[in-house]
Design a protein around this motif. Structure first.
Motif, short mmCIF file in Angstrom:
data_model
loop_
_atom_site.label_atom_id
_atom_site.label_comp_id
_atom_site.label_asym_id
_atom_site.label_seq_id
_atom_site.Cartn_x
_atom_site.Cartn_y
_atom_site.Cartn_z
N THR A 104 31.66 3.64 82.45
CA THR A 104 32.99 4.16 82.60
C THR A 104 34.06 3.33 81.50
O THR A 104 33.59 2.48 80.86
CB THR A 104 33.77 4.09 83.84
N TRP A 105 35.17 4.01 81.31
CA TRP A 105 36.10 3.36 80.38
C TRP A 105 36.29 1.76 80.71
O TRP A 105 36.26 0.94 79.99
CB TRP A 105 37.35 3.98 80.24
N LEU A 106 36.64 1.66 82.00
CA LEU A 106 36.76 0.15 82.49
C LEU A 106 35.85 -0.62 82.44
O LEU A 106 35.96 -1.77 82.10
CB LEU A 106 37.78 0.37 83.97
N GLU A 107 34.47 -0.34 82.83
CA GLU A 107 33.40 -0.90 82.84
C GLU A 107 32.93 -1.59 81.61
O GLU A 107 32.66 -2.71 81.26
CB GLU A 107 32.11 -0.10 83.32
N ALA A 150 41.66 -6.53 82.97
CA ALA A 150 40.48 -5.54 83.02
C ALA A 150 39.97 -5.42 84.10
O ALA A 150 39.81 -4.39 84.97
CB ALA A 150 39.58 -5.82 81.81
N ALA A 151 39.85 -6.59 84.96
CA ALA A 151 39.08 -6.89 86.16
C ALA A 151 40.14 -6.25 87.24
O ALA A 151 39.64 -5.49 88.18
CB ALA A 151 38.94 -8.23 86.56
N GLU A 152 41.29 -6.45 87.03
CA GLU A 152 42.38 -6.00 87.83
C GLU A 152 42.37 -4.57 87.77
O GLU A 152 42.24 -3.91 88.94
CB GLU A 152 43.71 -6.44 87.78
N LEU A 153 42.42 -4.12 86.71
CA LEU A 153 42.26 -2.30 86.66
C LEU A 153 41.05 -1.74 87.34
O LEU A 153 40.97 -0.77 87.83
CB LEU A 153 43.00 -1.98 85.35
N LEU A 154 39.87 -2.58 87.13
CA LEU A 154 38.75 -1.94 87.44
C LEU A 154 38.69 -1.82 89.09
O LEU A 154 38.42 -0.96 89.51
CB LEU A 154 37.49 -2.78 87.18
N SER A 155 39.54 -2.86 89.63
CA SER A 155 39.55 -2.83 91.13
C SER A 155 40.45 -1.90 91.64
O SER A 155 40.19 -0.99 92.59
CB SER A 155 39.81 -4.31 91.54
N GLN A 156 41.38 -1.81 91.01
CA GLN A 156 42.77 -0.61 91.29
C GLN A 156 42.15 0.68 91.03
O GLN A 156 42.29 1.55 91.97
CB GLN A 156 43.86 -1.05 90.37
N HIS A 157 41.55 1.13 89.98
CA HIS A 157 41.13 2.53 89.86
C HIS A 157 39.86 2.86 89.90
O HIS A 157 39.75 4.01 90.12
CB HIS A 157 41.55 2.71 88.15
N GLU A 158 38.99 2.14 90.06
CA GLU A 158 37.60 2.46 90.38
C GLU A 158 36.88 1.85 91.61
O GLU A 158 35.81 1.99 92.09
CB GLU A 158 36.75 2.22 89.46
N ASN A 159 37.79 1.17 92.28
CA ASN A 159 37.19 0.32 93.52
C ASN A 159 36.13 -0.62 93.41
O ASN A 159 35.14 -0.49 94.08
CB ASN A 159 37.27 1.29 94.55
N LYS A 160 35.94 -1.16 92.17
CA LYS A 160 34.87 -1.97 91.88
C LYS A 160 35.39 -3.54 91.65
O LYS A 160 36.29 -3.62 90.90
CB LYS A 160 34.02 -1.43 90.47
#
Length: 276
Positions: A104-107, A150-160
């Motif tokens: 994904t973009w965030l990964e 990036a880690a914050e947004l990964l958690s927020q938008h992809e629940n990872k």
């Protein structure tokens, strides 16, 4: 050659200046440039960072030659820069195709920021110049901040959690900056005649005569005397009596040891009899 500046002065003692696989031999058909992608969910983190780093390096090199090539002071220089730009474009495709397209973009962002942190931390730890060290430290701090975002947004938008992508976040062995001359010699001796066959690498001598590599070479470089990289070397030989080198000993490839001619056939044509 234009400025009459010894190139060895620019690279100091870190590398030799000696022929490798001729520039003319790098061009391959697009079908033979794309590689099989690597599954980043299974690959070692060092493999992932190696792929991202070399792709970024090739991208920056391609951009340099494309952006600067048309500003060179003479026509031969412009042709040479743009010839190399095409080679670099092929390299970007080759290494970029190794990147896992299922990310994904965030990964992808997490991995890029982590790789940048790793590189800047390596530079900071191993760099010896006290004037440059604060620059690496500043960039490392910036990239750590980017990684946290990036880690914050990964958690927020992809629940990872970021640990699903980069583990607990500790770095593998850091990069060390040192002389690589013997390593380059070894690789050159072993791989100078390798080219691509679809997604695999093969000895050019083992390819069938109707292979796409030969057809593409004839299309791109049919007239060798119009190829800038050959013309530049040939001009230097005619002017100085031999090509320019800074070697610690003769080239590891016997076919590239003659300093009075540019061997543009190595890695491009069949040089020895083989049984397929």
């Amino acid at each position: 050659m234009d400025a009459n500046t010894p190139a060895a002065n620019l690279v100091r003692s870190y590398v030799e200046i000696t022929p490798g696989r001729p520039t003319i031999a790098h061009h391959r058909h697009p079908y033979d440039t794309v590689r099989k992608y690597v599954d980043f969910k299974k690959a070692d983190i060092r493999t992932i960072m190696n792929i991202l780093t070399i792709t970024a390096g090739e991208q920056q090199t391609m951009n340099f030659y494309n952006n600067i090539g048309n500003t060179y002071s003479n026509n031969l220089g412009r042709k040479l820069y743009l010839e190399i730009a095409l080679v670099e474009e092929e390299h970007v495709t080759q290494y970029g195709s190794l990147i896992d397209p299922t990310l994904t973009w965030l990964e992808s962002w997490i991995l890029h920021e982590y790789t940048e942190c790793y590189l800047y931390y390596s530079f900071y730890e191993d760099g010896a110049d006290p004037n440059v060290k604060p620059v690496w430290e500043m960039h490392l701090a910036q990239e750590i901040a980017h990684l946290h975002k990036a880690a914050e947004l990964l958690s927020q938008h992809e629940n990872k959690d970021y640990t699903q992508i980069i583990g607990e976040g500790s770095f593998p062995q850091l990069l060390k900056f040192h002389d690589t001359k013997e390593y380059v010699r070894k690789i050159l001796a072993e791989q100078v005649e390798l080219t691509a066959d679809k997604e695999d690498l093969r000895d050019v001598n083992l390819l069938p005569q109707d292979h796409t590599f030969f057809a593409f070479q004839n299309k791109i470089n049919g007239d060798v005397n119009s190829v800038a990289s050959h013309v530049v070397i040939d001009m230097h030989i005619k002017t100085k009596g031999e090509d320019y080198r800074a070697e610690m000993r003769p080239n590891p490839v016997e076919a590239l040891q003659n300093r009075k001619e540019d061997n543009y056939l190595v890695g491009r044509t069949k040089q020895r009899k083989t049984t397929i």
